[in-house]
Design an enzyme around this catalytic site. Sequence first.
Site, short mmCIF file in Angstrom:
data_model
loop_
_atom_site.label_atom_id
_atom_site.label_comp_id
_atom_site.label_asym_id
_atom_site.label_seq_id
_atom_site.Cartn_x
_atom_site.Cartn_y
_atom_site.Cartn_z
N GLY A 36 0.83 -1.21 0.00
CA GLY A 36 0.00 0.00 0.00
C GLY A 36 0.87 1.26 0.00
N HIS A 37 1.88 1.29 0.87
CA HIS A 37 2.78 2.45 0.91
C HIS A 37 3.51 2.62 -0.42
CE1 HIS A 37 2.73 1.45 5.36
NE2 HIS A 37 2.34 2.71 5.34
#
Length: 298
Positions: A36-37
């Site tokens: 996600g990051h």
Amino acid sequence: VRIVESAGELSALAEAERVAGRRIALVPTMGALHAGHLSLVAEARRRADRVWVSIFVNPAQFDDPGDLARYPRSLEADLAACRAAGVDLVFAPPAREMYPAGAATWVGVDALCEPLCGRSRPGHFRGVTTVVAKLLAAARPHVAVFGQKDFQQLVLIRRMVRDLLLGVEIVAAPIVREADGLASSSRNATLDPEARRQAVALSRALDVAERALAGGETRTAALLERVRAEIGAASRAELDYAELRDPDSLEPAPDVLRGPALLALAVRFRTAEGGAAARVRLIDNRVLVPPAGHGADP
Ligand code: PAF
């Protein structure tokens, strides 16, 4: 990747980039970086010449000391991930840099911080908006990228940036999911295998509501009933909230949906940690749009 620990040094570097006419994108994180990051980093790369990531586990946004102690920390692995993703700079300050002795200034956004996660995590959002205001002040980015998984956080940060005239573009990046649908989160790693297996109930509940809405069920109470049943079927799950709200104002959705509505969920999963029982709180959300014919009045 350049590693910076001092806010003063970060501001000097920002000034130099701006004077040279380069755009800076900041991706604020608390580390334990996952897919996600990295999607936020990729979005940042598309929008700026320099991509900066901050890694700071912000004590002010943890209402529970146990949760803060349990929060995963993996700076070396995070730096390696940043290097591999072509991040130009990592800002990893010690706590005294973000909260100098005697720090007495807080940034809070009224009303928007009260519902949803604000109810079960008192003070959490004040900690978030305060640290994000500090990060934006120190890094002076042109753009900052946040994930839609923390939808309420995103709404609050947009409002803060608007209200305080901070002049930073806030970009929202879509939720990244693991193969079974569970939203990527640093907390997923703290679930035992059974709790991890059951955690898919969150995304399943979102799917159930979306399908019901597509099938013409526009009554808020009926949609939420289906969501609760799906979560209730997971024996390790304790529902914190399941709510339908306006995606901009976060006001409760009307009894019958006529326009887009945020379905937001928070669930605690009982998990075994080092032999002791613990609870890991996961969140997920989706903006649901009623099918044509049930939508906004023409
Ligand atoms: O979303 C997070 O990881 C944190 O809330 C943030 C925005 C980095 C502030 O500490």
